[in-house]
Scaffold this motif. Structure first.
Motif, PDB file in Angstrom:
ATOM      1  N   VAL A 257      39.034  84.336   8.374  1.00 45.89           N
ATOM      2  CA  VAL A 257      39.857  84.109   7.154  1.00 45.89           C
ATOM      3  C   VAL A 257      39.399  85.109   5.963  1.00 45.89           C
ATOM      4  N   MET A 258      38.333  85.025   5.740  1.00 47.89           N
ATOM      5  CA  MET A 258      37.599  85.760   4.747  1.00 47.89           C
ATOM      6  C   MET A 258      37.952  87.397   4.946  1.00 47.89           C
TER       7      MET A 258
ATOM      8  N   VAL B 135      42.596  83.380  -2.777  1.00 50.03           N
ATOM      9  CA  VAL B 135      42.507  81.920  -2.618  1.00 50.03           C
ATOM     10  C   VAL B 135      42.173  81.750  -1.016  1.00 50.03           C
ATOM     11  N   LYS B 136      42.800  82.242  -0.097  1.00 54.80           N
ATOM     12  CA  LYS B 136      42.648  82.245   1.249  1.00 54.80           C
ATOM     13  C   LYS B 136      41.274  82.559   1.557  1.00 54.80           C
ATOM     14  N   LYS B 137      40.533  83.428   0.898  1.00 50.51           N
ATOM     15  CA  LYS B 137      39.285  84.066   0.924  1.00 50.51           C
ATOM     16  C   LYS B 137      38.072  83.098   0.501  1.00 50.51           C
TER      17      LYS B 137
ATOM     18  N   ASN C  47      44.659  87.942   0.441  1.00 55.23           N
ATOM     19  CA  ASN C  47      44.763  86.627  -0.577  1.00 55.23           C
ATOM     20  C   ASN C  47      43.349  86.019  -1.164  1.00 55.23           C
TER      21      ASN C  47
ATOM     22  N   THR D 226      32.788  77.311  -5.866  1.00 55.13           N
ATOM     23  CA  THR D 226      34.146  77.408  -5.590  1.00 55.13           C
ATOM     24  C   THR D 226      34.983  76.937  -6.889  1.00 55.13           C
TER      25      THR D 226
ATOM     26  N   ASN E  52      34.893  78.374   2.244  1.00 52.49           N
ATOM     27  CA  ASN E  52      34.439  76.978   2.065  1.00 52.49           C
ATOM     28  C   ASN E  52      34.151  76.499   3.747  1.00 52.49           C
TER      29      ASN E  52
ATOM     30  N   GLU F 159      46.699  89.104  -4.191  1.00 48.42           N
ATOM     31  CA  GLU F 159      46.378  90.125  -3.129  1.00 48.42           C
ATOM     32  C   GLU F 159      45.233  91.351  -3.724  1.00 48.42           C
TER      33      GLU F 159
ATOM     34  N   SER G 148      42.196  88.006   5.632  1.00 49.70           N
ATOM     35  CA  SER G 148      43.242  87.758   4.616  1.00 49.70           C
ATOM     36  C   SER G 148      43.143  88.496   3.401  1.00 49.70           C
TER      37      SER G 148
ATOM     38  N   ILE H 229      39.100  79.805   0.652  1.00 47.12           N
ATOM     39  CA  ILE H 229      39.225  79.053   1.670  1.00 47.12           C
ATOM     40  C   ILE H 229      38.439  79.000   2.764  1.00 47.12           C
ATOM     41  N   GLY H 230      38.390  80.391   3.206  1.00 48.42           N
ATOM     42  CA  GLY H 230      37.445  80.798   4.365  1.00 48.42           C
ATOM     43  C   GLY H 230      36.237  80.502   3.984  1.00 48.42           C
TER      44      GLY H 230
END
Length: 117
Positions: free
Chosen positions: A23-24, A31-33, A29, A88, A38, A106, A27, A35-36
């Protein structure tokens, strides 16, 4: 089959590490990074807790002559959780500032905007 079941913690650890890393990296994005990051961090926590597990062990606070579970990994993970939550929060604060400044989350678009300046 029993050895795989006994090592299910490690399988979960490597799944979380893989998902978080993917995910890091994949992605764009921001925010998704986060989340990845975490998810990856949770995999590390699970690895430390699973490596400290001793089958049939007792808590170290009880007066018991048998094997006991070392509390050190658990204490380290509690500290790491606090640091992770702080990291975070700082990352999300920076993401809000970036969005207010550039209007996008992005990474590709941000890189183009930054090179145009």
């Amino acid at each position: 089959m029993e050895s795989i079941a006994a090592r299910s913690y490690y399988v979960g650890t490597f799944l979380l590490l893989g998902i978080g890393a993917y995910v890091m990296i994949a992605s764009p994005n921001l925010v998704k990074k986060v989340i990845g990051m975490n998810i990856f961090q949770t995999g590390i926590f699970l690895f430390f807790i699973a490596s400290a597990y001793v089958d049939g062990a007792q808590n170290p606070v009880l007066e018991h002559a048998g094997p006991y579970v070392s509390p050190l990994p658990h204490v380290l993970i509690l500290t790491a959780i606090v640091v992770g939550v702080s990291l975070t929060a700082v990352a999300l604060g920076l993401i809000v500032r970036i969005y207010n400044e550039y209007g996008t989350l992005e990474a590709d678009v941000l890189q183009e905007v930054r090179t145009d300046d």
